[in-house]
Write a protein that holds these residues in place. Structure first.
Motif, PDB file in Angstrom:
ATOM      1  N   ALA A 194       0.843  -1.200   0.000  1.00 28.48           N
ATOM      2  CA  ALA A 194       0.000   0.000   0.000  1.00 28.48           C
ATOM      3  C   ALA A 194       0.878   1.250   0.000  1.00 28.48           C
ATOM      4  CB  ALA A 194      -0.917  -0.002   1.223  1.00 28.48           C
ATOM      5  N   ASP A 222       6.172   4.908  -0.527  1.00 30.23           N
ATOM      6  CA  ASP A 222       7.228   5.842  -0.149  1.00 30.23           C
ATOM      7  C   ASP A 222       8.599   5.415  -0.640  1.00 30.23           C
ATOM      8  OD1 ASP A 222       8.073   4.187   2.588  1.00 30.23           O
ATOM      9  OD2 ASP A 222       5.924   4.215   2.237  1.00 30.23           O
ATOM     10  N   GLY A 230      -6.334  -0.773   0.055  1.00 28.68           N
ATOM     11  CA  GLY A 230      -7.701  -1.305  -0.013  1.00 28.68           C
ATOM     12  C   GLY A 230      -7.804  -2.764   0.378  1.00 28.68           C
ATOM     13  N   VAL A 250      -4.598  -6.182   8.877  1.00 24.23           N
ATOM     14  CA  VAL A 250      -3.966  -5.244   9.819  1.00 24.23           C
ATOM     15  C   VAL A 250      -4.935  -4.921  10.974  1.00 24.23           C
ATOM     16  CG1 VAL A 250      -2.943  -2.954  10.083  1.00 24.23           C
ATOM     17  CG2 VAL A 250      -2.434  -4.311   8.053  1.00 24.23           C
ATOM     18  N   VAL A 279      -8.302  10.386  14.008  1.00 27.14           N
ATOM     19  CA  VAL A 279      -7.780  11.648  13.469  1.00 27.14           C
ATOM     20  C   VAL A 279      -7.669  11.511  11.962  1.00 27.14           C
ATOM     21  CG1 VAL A 279      -5.842  13.268  13.469  1.00 27.14           C
ATOM     22  CG2 VAL A 279      -6.403  12.007  15.566  1.00 27.14           C
ATOM     23  N   ALA A 291      -1.802   4.867  11.516  1.00 30.80           N
ATOM     24  CA  ALA A 291      -2.119   4.145  10.271  1.00 30.80           C
ATOM     25  C   ALA A 291      -2.117   5.078   9.060  1.00 30.80           C
ATOM     26  CB  ALA A 291      -3.479   3.456  10.412  1.00 30.80           C
ATOM     27  N   VAL A 301       1.553   0.681  12.842  1.00 29.00           N
ATOM     28  CA  VAL A 301       1.479  -0.251  11.703  1.00 29.00           C
ATOM     29  C   VAL A 301       1.614   0.523  10.389  1.00 29.00           C
ATOM     30  CG1 VAL A 301       0.154  -2.130  12.759  1.00 29.00           C
ATOM     31  CG2 VAL A 301      -1.064  -0.137  11.846  1.00 29.00           C
ATOM     32  N   ARG A 323       4.422   3.335   8.963  1.00 30.52           N
ATOM     33  CA  ARG A 323       5.818   3.233   8.551  1.00 30.52           C
ATOM     34  C   ARG A 323       6.647   3.723   9.728  1.00 30.52           C
ATOM     35  NH1 ARG A 323       4.760   0.226   5.068  1.00 30.52           N
ATOM     36  NH2 ARG A 323       5.001   0.449   2.823  1.00 30.52           N
ATOM     37  N   ASP A 353       5.097  -2.682  14.460  1.00 32.25           N
ATOM     38  CA  ASP A 353       5.269  -3.588  13.311  1.00 32.25           C
ATOM     39  C   ASP A 353       6.277  -3.018  12.325  1.00 32.25           C
ATOM     40  OD1 ASP A 353       4.431  -5.983  11.869  1.00 32.25           O
ATOM     41  OD2 ASP A 353       3.564  -4.607  10.398  1.00 32.25           O
ATOM     42  N   VAL A 354       6.529  -1.708  12.446  1.00 30.77           N
ATOM     43  CA  VAL A 354       7.388  -1.015  11.472  1.00 30.77           C
ATOM     44  C   VAL A 354       8.412  -0.157  12.209  1.00 30.77           C
ATOM     45  CG1 VAL A 354       5.751  -1.002   9.539  1.00 30.77           C
ATOM     46  CG2 VAL A 354       5.583   0.752  11.293  1.00 30.77           C
TER      47      VAL A 354
HETATM   48  P1  NAD Z   1      -5.145   4.557   2.548  1.00 32.83           P
HETATM   49  O1  NAD Z   1      -4.719   5.419   1.427  1.00 32.83           O
HETATM   50  O2  NAD Z   1      -6.357   3.708   2.405  1.00 32.83           O
HETATM   51  O3  NAD Z   1      -5.352   5.428   3.863  1.00 32.83           O
HETATM   52  C1  NAD Z   1      -4.434   6.376   4.340  1.00 32.83           C
HETATM   53  C2  NAD Z   1      -5.229   7.402   5.118  1.00 32.83           C
HETATM   54  O4  NAD Z   1      -4.323   8.272   5.811  1.00 32.83           O
HETATM   55  C3  NAD Z   1      -6.104   8.266   4.208  1.00 32.83           C
HETATM   56  O5  NAD Z   1      -7.416   8.287   4.719  1.00 32.83           O
HETATM   57  C4  NAD Z   1      -5.447   9.642   4.308  1.00 32.83           C
HETATM   58  O6  NAD Z   1      -6.395  10.683   4.218  1.00 32.83           O
HETATM   59  C5  NAD Z   1      -4.854   9.581   5.707  1.00 32.83           C
HETATM   60  N1  NAD Z   1      -3.808  10.564   5.934  1.00 32.83           N
HETATM   61  C6  NAD Z   1      -2.853  10.986   5.071  1.00 32.83           C
HETATM   62  N2  NAD Z   1      -2.102  11.930   5.660  1.00 32.83           N
HETATM   63  C7  NAD Z   1      -2.603  12.111   6.904  1.00 32.83           C
HETATM   64  C8  NAD Z   1      -2.266  12.946   7.985  1.00 32.83           C
HETATM   65  N3  NAD Z   1      -1.267  13.838   7.865  1.00 32.83           N
HETATM   66  N4  NAD Z   1      -3.002  12.859   9.117  1.00 32.83           N
HETATM   67  C9  NAD Z   1      -4.034  12.001   9.223  1.00 32.83           C
HETATM   68  N5  NAD Z   1      -4.413  11.183   8.221  1.00 32.83           N
HETATM   69  C10 NAD Z   1      -3.697  11.240   7.083  1.00 32.83           C
HETATM   70  O7  NAD Z   1      -3.871   3.652   2.882  1.00 32.83           O
HETATM   71  P2  NAD Z   1      -3.861   2.325   3.767  1.00 32.83           P
HETATM   72  O8  NAD Z   1      -4.051   1.151   2.891  1.00 32.83           O
HETATM   73  O9  NAD Z   1      -4.733   2.527   4.952  1.00 32.83           O
HETATM   74  O10 NAD Z   1      -2.334   2.302   4.210  1.00 32.83           O
HETATM   75  C11 NAD Z   1      -1.788   3.368   4.962  1.00 32.83           C
HETATM   76  C12 NAD Z   1      -0.299   3.165   5.126  1.00 32.83           C
HETATM   77  O11 NAD Z   1      -0.072   2.087   6.007  1.00 32.83           O
HETATM   78  C13 NAD Z   1       0.408   2.784   3.832  1.00 32.83           C
HETATM   79  O12 NAD Z   1       0.790   3.934   3.105  1.00 32.83           O
HETATM   80  C14 NAD Z   1       1.593   1.981   4.314  1.00 32.83           C
HETATM   81  O13 NAD Z   1       2.705   2.827   4.507  1.00 32.83           O
HETATM   82  C15 NAD Z   1       1.132   1.427   5.655  1.00 32.83           C
HETATM   83  N6  NAD Z   1       0.841  -0.024   5.585  1.00 32.83           N
HETATM   84  C16 NAD Z   1       1.518  -0.848   6.417  1.00 32.83           C
HETATM   85  C17 NAD Z   1       1.237  -2.212   6.394  1.00 32.83           C
HETATM   86  C18 NAD Z   1       1.973  -3.149   7.313  1.00 32.83           C
HETATM   87  O14 NAD Z   1       2.206  -4.281   6.940  1.00 32.83           O
HETATM   88  N7  NAD Z   1       2.310  -2.737   8.506  1.00 32.83           N
HETATM   89  C19 NAD Z   1       0.284  -2.730   5.487  1.00 32.83           C
HETATM   90  C20 NAD Z   1      -0.406  -1.850   4.665  1.00 32.83           C
HETATM   91  C21 NAD Z   1      -0.125  -0.490   4.728  1.00 32.83           C
END
Ligand code: NAD
Length: 311
Positions: A70, A73, A92, A98, A167, A199, A227, A229, A253-254
């Protein structure tokens, strides 16, 4: 635009066997092959599905690259733009995995499972102090970032009876979240929570989002969960906050550097749960990716806008 040769880069092996995805995509039109780092192999493809970025992805005449993560970066977005290559990601698909992982982290902490698990390794039978275990019901959790991951966490925390707040960039309501705060009110949002779960994606705006001031704003009996980055939190500030008991613990986790270096003090802390960037791992991961790829092959062949476009 037509995709006739689709490559699966061997780096997806970090998450599932590449052959598994190739099998799952065998019903689609393009010829699907597993490719390594050799530029010639990549150059034979029109599109590549990958875990890692490789410079050969930029100069092999590809039309499209799909990342099985997802977070994007680690991809040089402007270079993709300059090369005219479509980049899509896999947001998605991680809400359930998670969401369950974060619920598990909170349950582990509240029911002391992480303590028992360490004791078991030494065949130790020690009941916890009477006032250590607690239940999650009615405990406040604040989810920072309410996209796929955040909503997956909120839904499961709500189901178990927690008081869920969150938030996001705007304060619009989100299912399963009782109160949504805008970014500017981050400190207010996290100050009452027993758990703060991060997240968000890693962007310029979220790098170091959780720093010394944020850990100070949290309750002394609160736990921080990451979870997102590693770099979304200031890891040194987190370690200081844990060492000085400004917060009670963390489930991570990260990390800023992965794998977490052996000498990191986080490994040894009793109230820190370390997981190896595995919160999204699941046996069906390759199937979720296959669905996204299948859908986008159809979109590209029909000259339609692709799903999850990053560039
Ligand atoms: P997503 O695009 O569905 O959701 C990200 C959300 O964060 C969006 O609603 C966005 O509006 C919000 N956001 C962005 N900047 C923000 C800020 N400054 N303050 C508050 N909210 C903010 O993405 P996702 O699928 O939920 O994944 C999010 C991130 O999680 C990914 O970019 C990835 O780095 C990380 N991730 C980690 C794992 C893991 O294995 N630990 C798995 C999937 C994703």
């Amino acid at each position: 635009m037509q995709i006739s040769h689709l490559g699966i880069h061997e780096s997806v092996g970090a998450v599932f066997p590449p052959e598994q995805l190739r099998e799952a995509l065998s019903s689609i039109d393009p010829n699907v092959v597993v490719v390594g780092d050799g530029p010639a192999e990549i150059a034979e493809c029109d599109a590549v599905v990958t875990f890692a970025h490789r410079s050969a992805l930029l100069d092999s005449g590809l039309k499209w690259v799909h990342s099985i993560q997802a977070g994007y970066d680690r991809f040089p977005l402007s270079a993709f733009e300059d090369a005219g290559i479509i980049l899509t990601n896999s947001t998605g698909i991680h809400g359930t995995s998670v969401g369950e992982s974060v619920l598990g982290m909170m349950l582990s902490i509240s029911r002391r499972l992480h303590v028992f698990s360490r004791q078991q390794a030494d065949r130790e039978w020690n009941r916890p102090d009477w006032n250590e275990p607690f239940t999650l019901q009615h405990e406040p959790v604040c989810v920072v970032g309410l996209g796929t991951l955040g909503q997956g966490i909120a839904k499961r925390a709500d189901a178990i009876g927690m008081h869920v707040t969150g938030v996001r960039r705007s304060a619009e309501s989100v299912p399963h979240v009782r109160e949504v705060y805008a970014n500017d009110d981050l400190h207010d949002a996290i100050s009452e929570a027993r758990f703060v779960a991060l997240a968000t994606p890693l962007t310029d705006a979220t790098e170091g989002l959780m720093g010394a001031a944020e850990f100070e704003a949290m309750r002394e009996d609160a736990y921080f969960i990451n979870v997102a980055r590693g770099k979304c939190a200031d890891q040194n500030a987190l370690i200081s906050a844990l060492e000085s008991a400004e917060i009670a613990g963390a489930a991570l986790d990260v990390f800023e550097e992965e794998p977490l270096p052996e000498e990191s003090p986080l490994w040894e802390m009793d109230e820190v749960v370390v997981t190896p960037h595995a919160a999204a791992a699941e046996i069906d991961y390759y199937n979720h990716i296959a669905e996204l790829v299948r859908e986008n092959v159809q979109h590209i062949d029909a000259d339609e806008e692709v799903t999850n476009r990053v560039v």
